[in-house]
Design an enzyme around this catalytic site. Sequence first.
Site, PDB file in Angstrom:
ATOM      1  N   ASP A 139      42.012  31.035  39.443  1.00  0.00           N
ATOM      2  CA  ASP A 139      41.768  32.391  38.982  1.00  0.00           C
ATOM      3  C   ASP A 139      40.320  32.705  39.365  1.00  0.00           C
ATOM      4  O   ASP A 139      39.536  31.800  39.666  1.00  0.00           O
ATOM      5  CB  ASP A 139      41.979  32.464  37.467  1.00  0.00           C
ATOM      6  CG  ASP A 139      41.679  33.839  36.902  1.00  0.00           C
ATOM      7  OD1 ASP A 139      42.106  34.845  37.504  1.00  0.00           O
ATOM      8  OD2 ASP A 139      41.016  33.906  35.852  1.00  0.00           O
ATOM      9  N   ARG A 140      39.938  33.969  39.354  1.00  0.00           N
ATOM     10  CA  ARG A 140      38.569  34.332  39.730  1.00  0.00           C
ATOM     11  C   ARG A 140      37.682  34.553  38.502  1.00  0.00           C
ATOM     12  O   ARG A 140      36.829  33.729  38.182  1.00  0.00           O
ATOM     13  CB  ARG A 140      38.582  35.585  40.621  1.00  0.00           C
ATOM     14  CG  ARG A 140      37.256  35.837  41.335  1.00  0.00           C
ATOM     15  CD  ARG A 140      37.196  37.212  41.955  1.00  0.00           C
ATOM     16  NE  ARG A 140      36.849  38.205  40.931  1.00  0.00           N
ATOM     17  CZ  ARG A 140      36.524  39.456  41.186  1.00  0.00           C
ATOM     18  NH1 ARG A 140      36.531  39.909  42.420  1.00  0.00           N
ATOM     19  NH2 ARG A 140      36.228  40.285  40.215  1.00  0.00           N
ATOM     20  N   ASP A 141      37.891  35.674  37.795  1.00  0.00           N
ATOM     21  CA  ASP A 141      37.025  36.043  36.679  1.00  0.00           C
ATOM     22  C   ASP A 141      37.201  35.063  35.521  1.00  0.00           C
ATOM     23  O   ASP A 141      38.310  34.864  35.034  1.00  0.00           O
ATOM     24  CB  ASP A 141      37.324  37.473  36.213  1.00  0.00           C
ATOM     25  CG  ASP A 141      37.120  38.506  37.324  1.00  0.00           C
ATOM     26  OD1 ASP A 141      36.351  38.229  38.265  1.00  0.00           O
ATOM     27  OD2 ASP A 141      37.753  39.574  37.250  1.00  0.00           O
ATOM     28  N   ARG A 164      33.804  39.660  32.071  1.00  0.00           N
ATOM     29  CA  ARG A 164      33.235  40.705  31.222  1.00  0.00           C
ATOM     30  C   ARG A 164      34.363  41.422  30.505  1.00  0.00           C
ATOM     31  O   ARG A 164      35.405  41.685  31.108  1.00  0.00           O
ATOM     32  CB  ARG A 164      32.465  41.725  32.072  1.00  0.00           C
ATOM     33  CG  ARG A 164      31.275  41.183  32.827  1.00  0.00           C
ATOM     34  CD  ARG A 164      30.748  42.214  33.819  1.00  0.00           C
ATOM     35  NE  ARG A 164      30.390  43.456  33.162  1.00  0.00           N
ATOM     36  CZ  ARG A 164      29.127  43.848  32.943  1.00  0.00           C
ATOM     37  NH1 ARG A 164      28.125  43.100  33.342  1.00  0.00           N
ATOM     38  NH2 ARG A 164      28.888  44.999  32.354  1.00  0.00           N
ATOM     39  N   ASP A 165      34.136  41.761  29.246  1.00  0.00           N
ATOM     40  CA  ASP A 165      35.150  42.512  28.502  1.00  0.00           C
ATOM     41  C   ASP A 165      35.385  43.889  29.116  1.00  0.00           C
ATOM     42  O   ASP A 165      36.474  44.445  29.003  1.00  0.00           O
ATOM     43  CB  ASP A 165      34.739  42.662  27.036  1.00  0.00           C
ATOM     44  CG  ASP A 165      34.830  41.340  26.283  1.00  0.00           C
ATOM     45  OD1 ASP A 165      35.605  40.455  26.710  1.00  0.00           O
ATOM     46  OD2 ASP A 165      34.130  41.197  25.268  1.00  0.00           O
ATOM     47  N   THR A 193      44.092  36.571  41.565  1.00  0.00           N
ATOM     48  CA  THR A 193      43.373  37.313  40.541  1.00  0.00           C
ATOM     49  C   THR A 193      44.009  38.658  40.234  1.00  0.00           C
ATOM     50  O   THR A 193      44.405  39.383  41.148  1.00  0.00           O
ATOM     51  CB  THR A 193      41.885  37.486  40.955  1.00  0.00           C
ATOM     52  OG1 THR A 193      41.185  38.231  39.972  1.00  0.00           O
ATOM     53  CG2 THR A 193      41.737  38.158  42.309  1.00  0.00           C
ATOM     54  N   SER A 243      43.237  44.870  37.839  1.00  0.00           N
ATOM     55  CA  SER A 243      43.744  46.181  37.423  1.00  0.00           C
ATOM     56  C   SER A 243      42.666  47.253  37.459  1.00  0.00           C
ATOM     57  O   SER A 243      42.978  48.450  37.425  1.00  0.00           O
ATOM     58  CB  SER A 243      44.347  46.100  36.024  1.00  0.00           C
ATOM     59  OG  SER A 243      43.348  45.824  35.056  1.00  0.00           O
ATOM     60  N   HIS A 297      47.529  46.140  39.953  1.00  0.00           N
ATOM     61  CA  HIS A 297      48.305  46.911  38.972  1.00  0.00           C
ATOM     62  C   HIS A 297      47.904  46.641  37.531  1.00  0.00           C
ATOM     63  O   HIS A 297      47.267  45.641  37.226  1.00  0.00           O
ATOM     64  CB  HIS A 297      49.797  46.595  39.142  1.00  0.00           C
ATOM     65  CG  HIS A 297      50.275  46.779  40.542  1.00  0.00           C
ATOM     66  ND1 HIS A 297      50.689  45.725  41.334  1.00  0.00           N
ATOM     67  CD2 HIS A 297      50.377  47.885  41.298  1.00  0.00           C
ATOM     68  CE1 HIS A 297      51.046  46.195  42.524  1.00  0.00           C
ATOM     69  NE2 HIS A 297      50.865  47.492  42.527  1.00  0.00           N
ATOM     70  N   CYS A 336      54.939  45.299  37.659  1.00  0.00           N
ATOM     71  CA  CYS A 336      55.093  44.738  39.002  1.00  0.00           C
ATOM     72  C   CYS A 336      55.429  43.253  38.905  1.00  0.00           C
ATOM     73  O   CYS A 336      55.410  42.667  37.821  1.00  0.00           O
ATOM     74  CB  CYS A 336      53.797  44.923  39.785  1.00  0.00           C
ATOM     75  SG  CYS A 336      52.412  43.999  39.053  1.00  0.00           S
ATOM     76  N   ASP A 366      41.577  30.562  33.033  1.00  0.00           N
ATOM     77  CA  ASP A 366      40.955  30.629  31.704  1.00  0.00           C
ATOM     78  C   ASP A 366      41.841  31.371  30.715  1.00  0.00           C
ATOM     79  O   ASP A 366      41.442  31.579  29.574  1.00  0.00           O
ATOM     80  CB  ASP A 366      39.571  31.279  31.776  1.00  0.00           C
ATOM     81  CG  ASP A 366      39.627  32.754  32.150  1.00  0.00           C
ATOM     82  OD1 ASP A 366      40.471  33.135  32.997  1.00  0.00           O
ATOM     83  OD2 ASP A 366      38.816  33.529  31.616  1.00  0.00           O
TER      84      ASP A 366
END
Length: 192
Positions: free
Chosen positions: A12-14, A21-22, A55, A58, A96, A102, A136
């Site tokens: 995953d990236r973030d 970040r929220d 990742t 959206s 998306h 999707c 995460d």
Amino acid sequence: MSTSSSKLIILDRDGVINEDRDDYVKSVDEWVPIPGSLEAIALLNQAGYQIAVATNQSSLSRGYFSINELHAMHSKMDALLKPFGARIDSIFFCPHQDSHQCDCRKPAPGLMREIALRYKKVDSTKPLIGVPIVGDSLRDLQAGIALGASPHLVLTGKGEKTLVTGNLPDGTQIHANLLAFANALLDNQASA
């Protein structure tokens, strides 16, 4: 390196490679690597692993940033990896929102199917058996295990909250961060 290599890891990236970040990572300036993550990717590359990133983004469909800004974030990631002799081999993203229903937004397995096709892992209904997926959040792990991947949770990003919430897939391994995952994987290989 051949794309049919069996040494593949899906990240995953973030919250795994870069700080989460929220309010979403919306710009190049907000894309900040987690300490040790770039070194982890370098260690994995040096051990012969190809790295695919999967990742959810959206923010694209929400209008928070453009496709050009997303490419700029990934260019920054590539540039920061170069001094370590490291690279990301491919990036798969879903633009998306949940409401779009999707097949590519994790926890749906669409991105994982695309990765399996790219890396010629299409020989069964579970083409990613033995491939580690590092995330995460629960949705990262669910997307991978749908095709047989081995789940690894890092405690960066949303990882600690995910761990407390529970309901992790059977066999999920827990790591402090991406560097701890890389070291554990390579230690296990050395002792095997």
